[in-house]
Scaffold this active site. Structure first.
Site, PDB file in Angstrom:
ATOM      1  N   ASN A   8       0.884  -1.167   0.000  1.00  0.00           N
ATOM      2  CA  ASN A   8       0.000   0.000   0.000  1.00  0.00           C
ATOM      3  C   ASN A   8       0.922   1.217   0.000  1.00  0.00           C
ATOM      4  OD1 ASN A   8      -1.635   2.188   0.552  1.00  0.00           O
ATOM      5  ND2 ASN A   8      -2.778   1.181   2.179  1.00  0.00           N
ATOM      6  N   LYS A  10       0.450   4.212   0.395  1.00  0.00           N
ATOM      7  CA  LYS A  10       0.106   5.253   1.375  1.00  0.00           C
ATOM      8  C   LYS A  10       0.578   4.894   2.780  1.00  0.00           C
ATOM      9  CE  LYS A  10      -3.933   6.874  -1.140  1.00  0.00           C
ATOM     10  NZ  LYS A  10      -5.387   7.048  -1.117  1.00  0.00           N
ATOM     11  N   CYS A  11       1.099   3.684   2.965  1.00  0.00           N
ATOM     12  CA  CYS A  11       1.506   3.188   4.280  1.00  0.00           C
ATOM     13  C   CYS A  11       3.018   3.315   4.447  1.00  0.00           C
ATOM     14  CB  CYS A  11       1.076   1.729   4.414  1.00  0.00           C
ATOM     15  SG  CYS A  11       1.719   0.891   5.888  1.00  0.00           S
ATOM     16  N   GLY A  12       3.450   4.018   5.493  1.00  0.00           N
ATOM     17  CA  GLY A  12       4.873   4.197   5.749  1.00  0.00           C
ATOM     18  C   GLY A  12       5.598   2.881   5.996  1.00  0.00           C
ATOM     19  N   ARG A  15       6.045   1.286   2.644  1.00  0.00           N
ATOM     20  CA  ARG A  15       7.085   1.983   1.857  1.00  0.00           C
ATOM     21  C   ARG A  15       8.483   1.637   2.366  1.00  0.00           C
ATOM     22  NH1 ARG A  15       3.478   6.279   2.553  1.00  0.00           N
ATOM     23  NH2 ARG A  15       4.892   7.250   4.058  1.00  0.00           N
TER      24      ARG A  15
END
Length: 139
Positions: A8, A10-12, A15
């Site tokens: 995802n 948008k997920c730190g 990432r």
């Protein structure tokens, strides 16, 4: 080494996990699981290979978990899987599969269990330093 990450962007944590995989010299297959959710069989295989229960693989934060009543301990694994497939945001992330195994990489350093040694220290988005061994991050 082959690697697949259910990601995802948008997920730190997701990432950072992806960045760790790339830092280890591996270009993984990146699957945006929100746009392309796994099949039921694939999801069950990931959960099983990671050594988790279905309930352990559900994300609560930022999801319709409470609204769907998924906290009810009487719900079967089948009911939980149905909810995860209907609402992929409920699938905790990131799942990573390599030739060395499958992990739910929370925190992101868990991925080190299934990667070759890192070429050196890695700095996460928040500045935390990660060395090449699982569980050995430094502030």
């Amino acid at each position: 080494m082959n690697a697949v990450i259910y990601h995802n962007p948008k997920c730190g944590t997701s990432r950072n996990t992806l960045a760790l995989i790339r830092f280890a010299g591996i270009e993984p297959e990146v699957i945006d699981y929100l746009a392309h959710p796994p099949s039921r069989a694939r999801l069950v295989a990931l959960i099983t290979a990671a050594g988790l229960s279905v309930r352990d693989a559900i994300r609560q934060k930022g999801t319709p978990y409470d609204e769907l009543g998924l906290g009810d301990a009487a719900l079967s694994d089948d009911a939980l899987l149905d909810a995860m497939l209907a609402h992929p945001i409920l699938i905790n992330r990131p799942f990573v599969q390599t030739d060395r195994g499958t992990r739910l990489c929370r925190p992101s350093e868990v991925v080190l269990d299934i990667l070759p040694p890192l070429p050196g220290p890695f700095r996460k988005e928040d500045g935390e330093l990660v060395t090449g061994h699982a569980g050995s991050s430094m502030p």
